[in-house]
Design an enzyme around this catalytic site. Structure first.
Site, mmCIF file in Angstrom:
data_model
loop_
_atom_site.group_PDB
_atom_site.id
_atom_site.type_symbol
_atom_site.label_atom_id
_atom_site.label_comp_id
_atom_site.label_asym_id
_atom_site.label_seq_id
_atom_site.Cartn_x
_atom_site.Cartn_y
_atom_site.Cartn_z
ATOM 1 N N HIS A 81 0.851 -1.187 0.000
ATOM 2 C CA HIS A 81 0.000 0.000 0.000
ATOM 3 C C HIS A 81 0.886 1.236 0.000
ATOM 4 O O HIS A 81 1.568 1.518 0.979
ATOM 5 C CB HIS A 81 -0.904 -0.022 1.242
ATOM 6 N N HIS A 105 4.857 3.808 5.405
ATOM 7 C CA HIS A 105 5.611 2.551 5.387
ATOM 8 C C HIS A 105 6.219 2.323 4.003
ATOM 9 O O HIS A 105 7.401 2.586 3.809
ATOM 10 C CB HIS A 105 4.771 1.358 5.871
ATOM 11 N N GLU A 115 -2.014 -1.335 -3.569
ATOM 12 C CA GLU A 115 -3.142 -0.643 -2.961
ATOM 13 C C GLU A 115 -2.886 0.858 -2.997
ATOM 14 O O GLU A 115 -1.781 1.307 -2.674
ATOM 15 C CB GLU A 115 -3.341 -1.105 -1.516
ATOM 16 N N HIS A 142 -8.054 -8.103 5.658
ATOM 17 C CA HIS A 142 -7.914 -7.084 6.696
ATOM 18 C C HIS A 142 -8.173 -7.706 8.062
ATOM 19 O O HIS A 142 -9.262 -8.187 8.355
ATOM 20 C CB HIS A 142 -8.829 -5.876 6.510
#
Length: 257
Positions: free
Chosen positions: A52, A59, A79, A200
């Site tokens: 992501h 990150h 993502e 998730h």
């Protein structure tokens, strides 16, 4: 019949490497390298690599995406938010898949699914932009019938159902209710000819019920694998998750035998 439908026994694991980058960035070092983690995950049985690229780059950073893209051997699932910057990056990098997700700077992690109903025109335009660039589009949405229908109407061929409420349920009754919502959502997506993924908050003791649903093609899991790797090593953590998923699917198809 949809091109994306697979045999009921098949279930893929997309390993999310975001929190390898979180660990790296905690001390501002060059290690651990998320690209190295991605390649090792593939060797350990991962079917895709998910990452992501957030707007705040908390990150994963741009260099990670650019370095990994030519080296990935399975599939890159990028993502990203529905913003001009992120869509332009995705169209330039051309991952195998781009999963459009909601994003708020204040959140620790993605808190819910993309509101396709409320932002239909923007999401549909993003889907077209990515498709025109040769990128398969996935929409990360809650297991809600209206959202699933809207996702289909955007032209996106893939949905990823948000399993966070199932994972964060406070008791067994709440978890069962959320599981039933997911199961219903899977059926709705399949009926529309969509490829249905999920993810998730899934970990080693709650993934079994979700993996057992025969309509789910892929689960995307990251934080739990990174955490488990502290104790058993990265390769083993990936292998164990994949084995649990496959065992749950096979057991469901054979009545638990």
């Amino acid at each position: 019949m949809s091109f994306f439908l697979t045999t009921p026994t098949a279930i893929d694991l997309g390993v999310n490497i975001d929190h390898v980058a979180t660990l790296r960035n905690a001390r501002g070092t060059a290690y651990p390298d998320p690209v190295r983690a991605a390649l090792a995950a593939e060797d350990a049985g991962a079917d895709a690599i998910t990452l992501h690229l957030r707007e705040d780059r908390r990150h994963i950073v741009d260099a990670d995406v650019r370095t990994l893209r030519p080296r990935v051997k399975t599939r890159m699932n990028l993502e990203c938010a529905v913003t001009p910057e992120m869509l332009d990056i995705a169209c330039e990098i051309r991952p195998h898949d781009a999963c459009l997700v909601p994003e708020k700077r204040s959140e620790l992690t993605t808190e819910g699914g993309l509101d396709v109903v409320g932002h239909f025109d923007a999401v549909r335009a993003a889907c077209k932009q990515l498709a025109d660039a040769g990128v398969r589009v996935s929409l990360f949405i809650d297991p809600d019938e209206a959202q699933i229908r809207a996702a289909h109407e955007t032209g996106a061929p893939v949905i990823e159902l948000h399993t966070g409420r199932y994972a964060d349920a406070h008791d067994a009754a709440e978890q069962q209710r959320e599981f039933e919502r997911i199961a219903t959502g899977v059926d709705a997506g399949i009926a529309l000819g969509l490829k249905v993924n999920a993810g998730h908050g899934l970990h080693y003791t709650n993934v079994q019920a979700i993996a057992a649903l025969p309509g789910i093609a892929e689960l995307n899991i990251g934080h739990a694998i990174v955490a488990h790797a502290v104790f058993v090593g990265w390769d083993n953590a990936v292998r164990e998750m994949k084995a649990i998923m496959v065992a749950a699917r096979v057991a469901a198809l054979h009545g638990g035998r």
